[in-house]
Design a protein around this motif. Structure first.
Motif, PDB file in Angstrom:
ATOM      1  N   ALA A   1     -28.746 -25.122 -15.771  1.00 25.34           N
ATOM      2  CA  ALA A   1     -29.849 -24.950 -14.815  1.00 25.34           C
ATOM      3  C   ALA A   1     -30.186 -26.289 -14.145  1.00 25.34           C
ATOM      4  N   VAL A   2     -30.104 -27.369 -14.932  1.00 22.52           N
ATOM      5  CA  VAL A   2     -30.334 -28.697 -14.363  1.00 22.52           C
ATOM      6  C   VAL A   2     -29.245 -29.000 -13.331  1.00 22.52           C
ATOM      7  N   ARG A   3     -27.994 -28.709 -13.699  1.00 21.64           N
ATOM      8  CA  ARG A   3     -26.881 -28.994 -12.784  1.00 21.64           C
ATOM      9  C   ARG A   3     -27.046 -28.260 -11.463  1.00 21.64           C
ATOM     10  N   TYR A   4     -27.427 -26.987 -11.527  1.00 24.86           N
ATOM     11  CA  TYR A   4     -27.500 -26.183 -10.314  1.00 24.86           C
ATOM     12  C   TYR A   4     -28.902 -26.124  -9.705  1.00 24.86           C
ATOM     13  N   GLY A   5     -29.803 -26.963 -10.222  1.00 23.65           N
ATOM     14  CA  GLY A   5     -31.133 -27.054  -9.613  1.00 23.65           C
ATOM     15  C   GLY A   5     -31.970 -25.790  -9.732  1.00 23.65           C
ATOM     16  N   GLN A   6     -31.797 -25.031 -10.833  1.00 24.37           N
ATOM     17  CA  GLN A   6     -32.558 -23.784 -11.010  1.00 24.37           C
ATOM     18  C   GLN A   6     -33.931 -24.066 -11.605  1.00 24.37           C
ATOM     19  N   ALA A   7     -34.876 -24.408 -10.709  1.00 24.13           N
ATOM     20  CA  ALA A   7     -36.197 -24.859 -11.138  1.00 24.13           C
ATOM     21  C   ALA A   7     -36.920 -23.827 -12.000  1.00 24.13           C
ATOM     22  N   GLU A   8     -36.826 -22.544 -11.611  1.00 21.15           N
ATOM     23  CA  GLU A   8     -37.586 -21.534 -12.360  1.00 21.15           C
ATOM     24  C   GLU A   8     -37.114 -21.388 -13.797  1.00 21.15           C
ATOM     25  N   PHE A   9     -35.798 -21.440 -13.970  1.00 24.54           N
ATOM     26  CA  PHE A   9     -35.238 -21.347 -15.324  1.00 24.54           C
ATOM     27  C   PHE A   9     -35.751 -22.509 -16.174  1.00 24.54           C
ATOM     28  N   ILE A  10     -35.736 -23.706 -15.600  1.00 18.97           N
ATOM     29  CA  ILE A  10     -36.186 -24.894 -16.328  1.00 18.97           C
ATOM     30  C   ILE A  10     -37.663 -24.767 -16.692  1.00 18.97           C
ATOM     31  N   GLU A  11     -38.477 -24.343 -15.706  1.00 20.58           N
ATOM     32  CA  GLU A  11     -39.913 -24.173 -15.974  1.00 20.58           C
ATOM     33  C   GLU A  11     -40.156 -23.191 -17.103  1.00 20.58           C
ATOM     34  N   ASP A  12     -39.396 -22.084 -17.087  1.00 21.19           N
ATOM     35  CA  ASP A  12     -39.555 -21.072 -18.127  1.00 21.19           C
ATOM     36  C   ASP A  12     -39.290 -21.657 -19.507  1.00 21.19           C
ATOM     37  N   ARG A  13     -38.238 -22.484 -19.617  1.00 18.87           N
ATOM     38  CA  ARG A  13     -37.906 -23.092 -20.923  1.00 18.87           C
ATOM     39  C   ARG A  13     -39.004 -24.045 -21.377  1.00 18.87           C
ATOM     40  N   ILE A  14     -39.525 -24.821 -20.446  1.00 20.16           N
ATOM     41  CA  ILE A  14     -40.579 -25.775 -20.794  1.00 20.16           C
ATOM     42  C   ILE A  14     -41.822 -25.006 -21.251  1.00 20.16           C
ATOM     43  N   ARG A  15     -42.130 -23.924 -20.537  1.00 20.27           N
ATOM     44  CA  ARG A  15     -43.312 -23.121 -20.905  1.00 20.27           C
ATOM     45  C   ARG A  15     -43.177 -22.535 -22.297  1.00 20.27           C
ATOM     46  N   ARG A  16     -41.964 -22.144 -22.671  1.00 18.86           N
ATOM     47  CA  ARG A  16     -41.777 -21.583 -24.015  1.00 18.86           C
ATOM     48  C   ARG A  16     -42.033 -22.644 -25.074  1.00 18.86           C
ATOM     49  N   GLY A  17     -41.619 -23.870 -24.805  1.00 17.76           N
ATOM     50  CA  GLY A  17     -41.903 -24.962 -25.736  1.00 17.76           C
ATOM     51  C   GLY A  17     -43.398 -25.126 -25.924  1.00 17.76           C
ATOM     52  N   ARG A  18     -44.133 -25.075 -24.809  1.00 24.78           N
ATOM     53  CA  ARG A  18     -45.581 -25.231 -24.878  1.00 24.78           C
ATOM     54  C   ARG A  18     -46.231 -24.072 -25.632  1.00 24.78           C
ATOM     55  N   LYS A  19     -45.683 -22.882 -25.438  1.00 20.94           N
ATOM     56  CA  LYS A  19     -46.228 -21.700 -26.113  1.00 20.94           C
ATOM     57  C   LYS A  19     -46.103 -21.843 -27.640  1.00 20.94           C
ATOM     58  N   ILE A  20     -44.918 -22.270 -28.080  1.00 18.07           N
ATOM     59  CA  ILE A  20     -44.686 -22.453 -29.513  1.00 18.07           C
ATOM     60  C   ILE A  20     -45.651 -23.512 -30.052  1.00 18.07           C
ATOM     61  N   ARG A  21     -45.797 -24.574 -29.307  1.00 14.60           N
ATOM     62  CA  ARG A  21     -46.716 -25.634 -29.720  1.00 14.60           C
ATOM     63  C   ARG A  21     -48.138 -25.086 -29.877  1.00 14.60           C
ATOM     64  N   ARG A  22     -48.566 -24.282 -28.899  1.00 10.05           N
ATOM     65  CA  ARG A  22     -49.912 -23.704 -28.978  1.00 10.05           C
ATOM     66  C   ARG A  22     -50.052 -22.832 -30.212  1.00 10.05           C
ATOM     67  N   GLU A  23     -49.003 -22.042 -30.498  1.00 11.15           N
ATOM     68  CA  GLU A  23     -49.053 -21.184 -31.687  1.00 11.15           C
ATOM     69  C   GLU A  23     -49.238 -22.017 -32.946  1.00 11.15           C
ATOM     70  N   LEU A  24     -48.514 -23.150 -33.010  1.00  9.03           N
ATOM     71  CA  LEU A  24     -48.642 -24.016 -34.187  1.00  9.03           C
ATOM     72  C   LEU A  24     -50.058 -24.573 -34.299  1.00  9.03           C
ATOM     73  N   ILE A  25     -50.631 -24.941 -33.146  1.00  6.38           N
ATOM     74  CA  ILE A  25     -51.986 -25.499 -33.163  1.00  6.38           C
ATOM     75  C   ILE A  25     -52.975 -24.441 -33.625  1.00  6.38           C
ATOM     76  N   GLU A  26     -52.793 -23.200 -33.122  1.00 11.22           N
ATOM     77  CA  GLU A  26     -53.686 -22.118 -33.555  1.00 11.22           C
ATOM     78  C   GLU A  26     -53.575 -21.883 -35.062  1.00 11.22           C
ATOM     79  N   ARG A  27     -52.366 -22.085 -35.591  1.00 14.53           N
ATOM     80  CA  ARG A  27     -52.184 -21.903 -37.037  1.00 14.53           C
ATOM     81  C   ARG A  27     -52.536 -23.166 -37.818  1.00 14.53           C
ATOM     82  N   LYS A  28     -53.030 -24.162 -37.114  1.00 14.58           N
ATOM     83  CA  LYS A  28     -53.393 -25.445 -37.723  1.00 14.58           C
ATOM     84  C   LYS A  28     -52.209 -26.098 -38.442  1.00 14.58           C
ATOM     85  N   GLN A  29     -51.022 -25.920 -37.851  1.00 13.88           N
ATOM     86  CA  GLN A  29     -49.810 -26.507 -38.440  1.00 13.88           C
ATOM     87  C   GLN A  29     -49.371 -27.730 -37.634  1.00 13.88           C
ATOM     88  N   ALA A  30     -50.008 -27.959 -36.484  1.00 12.67           N
ATOM     89  CA  ALA A  30     -49.527 -29.044 -35.611  1.00 12.67           C
ATOM     90  C   ALA A  30     -50.322 -30.313 -35.854  1.00 12.67           C
TER      91      ALA A  30
END
Lengths: 295, 295
Positions: free
Chosen positions: A266-295
């Motif tokens: 996606a980086v090679r072909y400039g697929q911005a939406e795909f990249i954004e989606d992956r970054i958002r998933r990372g943030r989502k997991i992080r939020r879940e950990l914070i909600e579980r007080k694991q972060a």
């Protein structure tokens, strides 16, 4: 004051985890009345004697386990089969045999065939550690508030399983129960793969041209620093973990690798939406950990 | 009391980094006599007015940069070309144009062609940040003791370069100078690839079967937790970083990927020595960081 969970506990291997258990037992009398320690290397045993953290130091593992109602293996998982071949004939009937290894399928594979009748195998995995190792590295608070995963086998003696659970509860751990296969997949993604990645990226950096490497070291303070912390872990332990959780680790590496290459593409072909989606998933997991007080 | 480095400084974009610069300028009078801020979103500007961290809030970027002797771009690097097309005709002769982006080759590519005569381009990259974003996330101590890499171009005005260096010194940073290409390779391995990996492994975990995923979240406290911290970073910023350091990032991903697969292969075939060697290299890098007081 509750009765000790065990009368006579033998720790086979006394590095970071074993010596932390010993220190908990020194601190609170309701863990084990007597703690015996044995280890392969005479230097380790000499140091444990100096530290005075156990009641009995014994260089012969066969003698060490004799008369014990609990034996906990605290050596790298690759050493289990060899240790078990030595100690199995000396385990007392009714003894609870447990361990602290980061892989559980391999423990069942290596210990079950040699298990004497009347000895209860209850594998466990305290999810705690630091990047330091050896008997000096341990401390009584290591397990406080950390999970300990107990992986009983079908048909495990219920009283033995409860003793192991209570033992770890008194060490400060939160107890969870999983079957060995699920345990191995979960730790493959949350712990073993991150370690494999951390070791790898350090090597990749080390291979860069000298000029860049100098700069790499200088500027490693950002993302890279977190990776090197876990990359500082014990060599023997991690070699054995990788070799003894091979299937699950390789599966998770393959999944991760597909995902990393998809993001790279996606980086090679400039697929911005795909990249954004992956970054958002990372943030989502992080939020879940914070909600579980694991972060 | 030293004279301010700049008379009138315009911050184009005022998120984590821009608002931290503004807060340093509030704290010490020798950074810039007047600070102007502009941003694309009215909500951001309204919030900056409320926070009272700059002297002038201006919604038109063209007006914002007028009469400034320094303009620092603090927007995601993907927005540079668009911003430059707007502001270039309004930059005063003698103005120092700098930025805080994590990629430097792209900055030269996007800003140089539009640079008016007499305006001095001096790209810079303060290596500091948190996983938070927006004008509320900034703080005056963000740059304390962190590196700031200045990447002057061949023929850059020496006085302008020294002003940028002095500016960041007064922000608390340690100054280093690299050419843009070396900068981009170094940050690709120490920062961009670790972020790509962190985003990826979070997604890989998210894709695991529901039962395992629940356990993944529960036990993520070990290695995984460090990875999720950096995976919580700003979406727009990191999308732009990846897209604007494509060549170096893909090269480092390819090198890392080869190394990870070599280690995976050693796990598959039980090559203990190869695995031990990789783990030792991780420890070696860690020790080097500790010796440099970077760990």
């Amino acid at each position: 004051m509750a009765e000790p969970v065990f009368e006579r506990l033998c720790l086979v291997g006394i590095g970071l985890i074993g010596s932390s258990i010993a220190r908990v037992a020194r601190k609170r009398a309701d863990l084990a009345r007597t703690v015996v320690a044995t280890a392969r290397r005479p230097e380790t045993l000499a140091r444990v004697r100096e530290l005075g953290i156990v009641d009995v130091v014994e260089d012969d593992p066969c003698k060490a386990v004799e008369g014990c109602d609990a034996v906990i293996l605290c050596v790298p998982v690759g050493a289990y089969a060899g240790v078990m071949a030595q100690i199995a004939p000396h385990l007392a009937p009714g003894c609870v045999l447990s361990d602290v290894g980061s892989t559980k399928g391999s423990v069942v594979r290596d210990l079950s065939p040699l298990l004497p009748p009347g000895v209860h195998l209850v594998p466990a995995h305290p999810m705690a550690g630091t990047e330091h190792s050896g008997p000096d590295a341990g401390f009584a608070e290591l397990f406080d508030g950390r999970y300990c995963i107990v992986t009983p086998l079908p048909g495990s003696d219920a009283a033995a399983v409860e003793k192991v659970r209570e033992f770890w509860r008194r060490c400060g751990s939160m107890i969870e129960t999983l079957d060995p296969a699920t345990h191995d997949r979960v730790v493959a993604i949350v712990s073993h793969l991150p370690h494999l990645i951390a070791f790898t990226i350090c090597g990749t950096a080390d291979d860069l041209a000298e000029e860049t490497k100098e700069a790499v070291m200088k500027f490693a303070a950002s993302g890279f620093r977190d990776f090197t912390r876990i990359a500082a872990s014990d060599v023997d332990m991690w070699r054995d973990v990788f070799l003894n959780n091979r299937e699950a680790l390789l599966e998770m590496l393959a999944r991760f690798s597909e995902d990393a290459h998809a993001l790279g593409r996606a980086v090679r072909y400039g697929q911005a939406e795909f990249i954004e989606d992956r970054i958002r998933r990372g943030r989502k997991i992080r939020r879940e950990l914070i909600e579980r007080k694991q972060a």
